[in-house]
Design a protein around this motif. Structure first.
Motif, PDB file in Angstrom:
ATOM      1  N   ALA A  57     -83.295 -77.959 -37.340  1.00 17.99           N
ATOM      2  CA  ALA A  57     -82.675 -76.851 -36.620  1.00 17.99           C
ATOM      3  C   ALA A  57     -81.879 -75.981 -37.576  1.00 17.99           C
ATOM      4  O   ALA A  57     -81.391 -76.449 -38.605  1.00 17.99           O
ATOM      5  CB  ALA A  57     -81.761 -77.378 -35.518  1.00 17.99           C
ATOM      6  N   LEU A  58     -81.747 -74.718 -37.207  1.00 18.32           N
ATOM      7  CA  LEU A  58     -80.838 -73.837 -37.920  1.00 18.32           C
ATOM      8  C   LEU A  58     -79.431 -74.152 -37.449  1.00 18.32           C
ATOM      9  O   LEU A  58     -79.195 -74.363 -36.254  1.00 18.32           O
ATOM     10  CB  LEU A  58     -81.170 -72.372 -37.643  1.00 18.32           C
ATOM     11  CG  LEU A  58     -82.540 -71.897 -38.096  1.00 18.32           C
ATOM     12  CD1 LEU A  58     -82.657 -70.385 -37.925  1.00 18.32           C
ATOM     13  CD2 LEU A  58     -82.840 -72.300 -39.521  1.00 18.32           C
ATOM     14  N   TRP A  96     -83.933 -69.591 -42.635  1.00 20.69           N
ATOM     15  CA  TRP A  96     -84.224 -69.327 -41.225  1.00 20.69           C
ATOM     16  C   TRP A  96     -85.371 -70.234 -40.798  1.00 20.69           C
ATOM     17  O   TRP A  96     -85.871 -71.033 -41.566  1.00 20.69           O
ATOM     18  CB  TRP A  96     -84.529 -67.850 -41.006  1.00 20.69           C
ATOM     19  CG  TRP A  96     -83.297 -66.959 -41.102  1.00 20.69           C
ATOM     20  CD1 TRP A  96     -82.001 -67.364 -41.295  1.00 20.69           C
ATOM     21  CD2 TRP A  96     -83.255 -65.541 -41.041  1.00 20.69           C
ATOM     22  NE1 TRP A  96     -81.166 -66.279 -41.346  1.00 20.69           N
ATOM     23  CE2 TRP A  96     -81.902 -65.144 -41.188  1.00 20.69           C
ATOM     24  CE3 TRP A  96     -84.215 -64.553 -40.875  1.00 20.69           C
ATOM     25  CZ2 TRP A  96     -81.493 -63.821 -41.168  1.00 20.69           C
ATOM     26  CZ3 TRP A  96     -83.821 -63.228 -40.854  1.00 20.69           C
ATOM     27  CH2 TRP A  96     -82.472 -62.862 -40.992  1.00 20.69           C
ATOM     28  N   ALA A  97     -85.805 -70.099 -39.553  1.00 21.01           N
ATOM     29  CA  ALA A  97     -86.693 -71.060 -38.903  1.00 21.01           C
ATOM     30  C   ALA A  97     -87.997 -71.315 -39.642  1.00 21.01           C
ATOM     31  O   ALA A  97     -88.470 -70.497 -40.420  1.00 21.01           O
ATOM     32  CB  ALA A  97     -86.978 -70.612 -37.475  1.00 21.01           C
ATOM     33  N   GLY A  98     -88.575 -72.462 -39.323  1.00 15.56           N
ATOM     34  CA  GLY A  98     -89.824 -72.864 -39.952  1.00 15.56           C
ATOM     35  C   GLY A  98     -90.542 -73.927 -39.153  1.00 15.56           C
ATOM     36  O   GLY A  98     -90.485 -73.953 -37.932  1.00 15.56           O
ATOM     37  N   ALA A 111     -76.963 -69.408 -42.265  1.00 20.47           N
ATOM     38  CA  ALA A 111     -77.738 -70.489 -41.645  1.00 20.47           C
ATOM     39  C   ALA A 111     -78.334 -71.453 -42.668  1.00 20.47           C
ATOM     40  O   ALA A 111     -78.825 -71.037 -43.721  1.00 20.47           O
ATOM     41  CB  ALA A 111     -78.855 -69.901 -40.786  1.00 20.47           C
ATOM     42  N   GLU A 112     -78.275 -72.735 -42.325  1.00 20.24           N
ATOM     43  CA  GLU A 112     -78.889 -73.785 -43.126  1.00 20.24           C
ATOM     44  C   GLU A 112     -79.681 -74.692 -42.189  1.00 20.24           C
ATOM     45  O   GLU A 112     -79.314 -74.872 -41.034  1.00 20.24           O
ATOM     46  CB  GLU A 112     -77.838 -74.644 -43.824  1.00 20.24           C
ATOM     47  CG  GLU A 112     -77.036 -73.930 -44.875  1.00 20.24           C
ATOM     48  CD  GLU A 112     -76.041 -74.869 -45.535  1.00 20.24           C
ATOM     49  OE1 GLU A 112     -76.190 -75.091 -46.731  1.00 20.24           O
ATOM     50  OE2 GLU A 112     -75.141 -75.369 -44.814  1.00 20.24           O
ATOM     51  N   ILE A 113     -80.743 -75.292 -42.722  1.00 17.55           N
ATOM     52  CA  ILE A 113     -81.531 -76.234 -41.930  1.00 17.55           C
ATOM     53  C   ILE A 113     -80.893 -77.618 -42.047  1.00 17.55           C
ATOM     54  O   ILE A 113     -80.662 -78.124 -43.138  1.00 17.55           O
ATOM     55  CB  ILE A 113     -82.992 -76.284 -42.410  1.00 17.55           C
ATOM     56  CG1 ILE A 113     -83.651 -74.909 -42.272  1.00 17.55           C
ATOM     57  CG2 ILE A 113     -83.774 -77.343 -41.618  1.00 17.55           C
ATOM     58  CD1 ILE A 113     -85.023 -74.808 -42.909  1.00 17.55           C
ATOM     59  N   TRP A 147     -79.336 -73.985 -33.222  1.00 18.50           N
ATOM     60  CA  TRP A 147     -80.325 -73.177 -32.494  1.00 18.50           C
ATOM     61  C   TRP A 147     -81.654 -73.312 -33.201  1.00 18.50           C
ATOM     62  O   TRP A 147     -81.803 -74.130 -34.103  1.00 18.50           O
ATOM     63  CB  TRP A 147     -79.850 -71.721 -32.346  1.00 18.50           C
ATOM     64  CG  TRP A 147     -79.882 -70.876 -33.599  1.00 18.50           C
ATOM     65  CD1 TRP A 147     -80.808 -69.927 -33.921  1.00 18.50           C
ATOM     66  CD2 TRP A 147     -78.943 -70.884 -34.685  1.00 18.50           C
ATOM     67  NE1 TRP A 147     -80.507 -69.349 -35.130  1.00 18.50           N
ATOM     68  CE2 TRP A 147     -79.366 -69.919 -35.629  1.00 18.50           C
ATOM     69  CE3 TRP A 147     -77.794 -71.610 -34.969  1.00 18.50           C
ATOM     70  CZ2 TRP A 147     -78.682 -69.665 -36.818  1.00 18.50           C
ATOM     71  CZ3 TRP A 147     -77.117 -71.363 -36.150  1.00 18.50           C
ATOM     72  CH2 TRP A 147     -77.556 -70.396 -37.057  1.00 18.50           C
ATOM     73  N   ASP A 148     -82.672 -72.551 -32.812  1.00 17.37           N
ATOM     74  CA  ASP A 148     -84.018 -72.581 -33.414  1.00 17.37           C
ATOM     75  C   ASP A 148     -84.364 -73.980 -33.932  1.00 17.37           C
ATOM     76  O   ASP A 148     -84.199 -74.300 -35.102  1.00 17.37           O
ATOM     77  CB  ASP A 148     -84.141 -71.561 -34.544  1.00 17.37           C
ATOM     78  CG  ASP A 148     -84.243 -70.140 -34.030  1.00 17.37           C
ATOM     79  OD1 ASP A 148     -84.124 -69.939 -32.811  1.00 17.37           O
ATOM     80  OD2 ASP A 148     -84.433 -69.224 -34.834  1.00 17.37           O
ATOM     81  N   THR A 149     -84.871 -74.808 -33.044  1.00 19.07           N
ATOM     82  CA  THR A 149     -85.154 -76.211 -33.339  1.00 19.07           C
ATOM     83  C   THR A 149     -86.650 -76.471 -33.284  1.00 19.07           C
ATOM     84  O   THR A 149     -87.341 -75.936 -32.425  1.00 19.07           O
ATOM     85  CB  THR A 149     -84.432 -77.102 -32.308  1.00 19.07           C
ATOM     86  OG1 THR A 149     -83.049 -76.764 -32.315  1.00 19.07           O
ATOM     87  CG2 THR A 149     -84.595 -78.573 -32.614  1.00 19.07           C
ATOM     88  N   TRP A 150     -87.152 -77.299 -34.215  1.00 18.44           N
ATOM     89  CA  TRP A 150     -88.577 -77.640 -34.219  1.00 18.44           C
ATOM     90  C   TRP A 150     -88.746 -79.103 -34.635  1.00 18.44           C
ATOM     91  O   TRP A 150     -87.941 -79.645 -35.375  1.00 18.44           O
ATOM     92  CB  TRP A 150     -89.370 -76.716 -35.145  1.00 18.44           C
ATOM     93  CG  TRP A 150     -88.939 -76.711 -36.584  1.00 18.44           C
ATOM     94  CD1 TRP A 150     -89.481 -77.460 -37.600  1.00 18.44           C
ATOM     95  CD2 TRP A 150     -87.893 -75.937 -37.174  1.00 18.44           C
ATOM     96  NE1 TRP A 150     -88.831 -77.198 -38.776  1.00 18.44           N
ATOM     97  CE2 TRP A 150     -87.851 -76.265 -38.552  1.00 18.44           C
ATOM     98  CE3 TRP A 150     -86.983 -75.002 -36.693  1.00 18.44           C
ATOM     99  CZ2 TRP A 150     -86.937 -75.687 -39.434  1.00 18.44           C
ATOM    100  CZ3 TRP A 150     -86.078 -74.426 -37.570  1.00 18.44           C
ATOM    101  CH2 TRP A 150     -86.068 -74.760 -38.926  1.00 18.44           C
TER     102      TRP A 150
END
Length: 197
Positions: A99-100, A146-148, A115-117, A76-79
């Motif tokens: 992503a997380l 978490w996200a970044g 969570a890990e990236i 989830w939470d992808t950049w």
């Protein structure tokens, strides 16, 4: 947060309307607004006149049409890796996303606890390959990430920004959050992407 597709359009419209209402005083007092003499007054009556259509409503996302990035991980939470101008970067033909993630056997409500990236790469921007964890064991700050965001400089140095949550080796899970940054070298071959240093 999982996206509820049934109410996605209504949620987006409400968010846009709410954001516009928050910005109205700022916009009306800005130099731009003073030069154009524009003011914005949003009332409940004005909002009730808005009709949802394709131009102001997010499309329905059909879960069955989504492609799974990995069978082994919830993602989830992808950049994207971006260049300095905010455009998706292409490094030796590769696009890179972060992503997380957690292992796929973690129940969704517990995903933020571990969570890990991880990163993925693709030449066509569609056929994503799992590259692996961004940080080696114990190298990231916090007990989880978490996200970044991530940016590559002209010299090829990658700047990574993320939310470091909790503290290493904490006995009781905490939700303390700090913004963290790291730099890395990106190493590419014709078929792979890796981060070093």
């Amino acid at each position: 947060m999982f996206w509820n597709t049934k109410n996605a359009g209504k949620m987006l419209s409400a968010a846009v309307i709410g954001f516009s209402a928050i910005l109205a005083p700022v916009i009306s007092s800005s130099v731009f607004a003073q030069e154009t003499a524009a003011t914005f007054d949003w009332t409940r009556e004005d909002v009730s006149k808005i009709k949802m259509n394709e131009e102001n409503t997010a499309p329905v996302i059909n879960k069955e049409e989504l492609e799974e990035l990995s069978e082994d991980f919830l993602v989830w939470d992808t950049w994207p890796l971006q260049d300095r101008n905010g455009h998706p970067a292409v490094v030796n033909g590769h696009k890179v996303i972060f992503a997380l993630t957690v292992p796929s056997d973690v129940i969704p409500g517990k995903r933020h606890d571990t969570a890990e990236i991880r990163y993925f790469y693709a030449k066509d921007g569609k056929s994503w390959q799992l590259g692996g964890r961004l940080f080696d064991d114990g190298k990231a700050l916090g007990s989880r990430q978490w996200a970044g965001s991530a940016m590559i400089d002209k010299d090829g140095k990658v700047h990574i920004f993320y939310t470091a949550t909790g503290r290493k080796n904490e006995k009781k899970l905490t939700y303390e959050q700090r913004l963290a940054t790291a730099t890395a070298d990106i190493i590419t071959t014709n078929a792979s992407v890796a981060f070093k240093n």
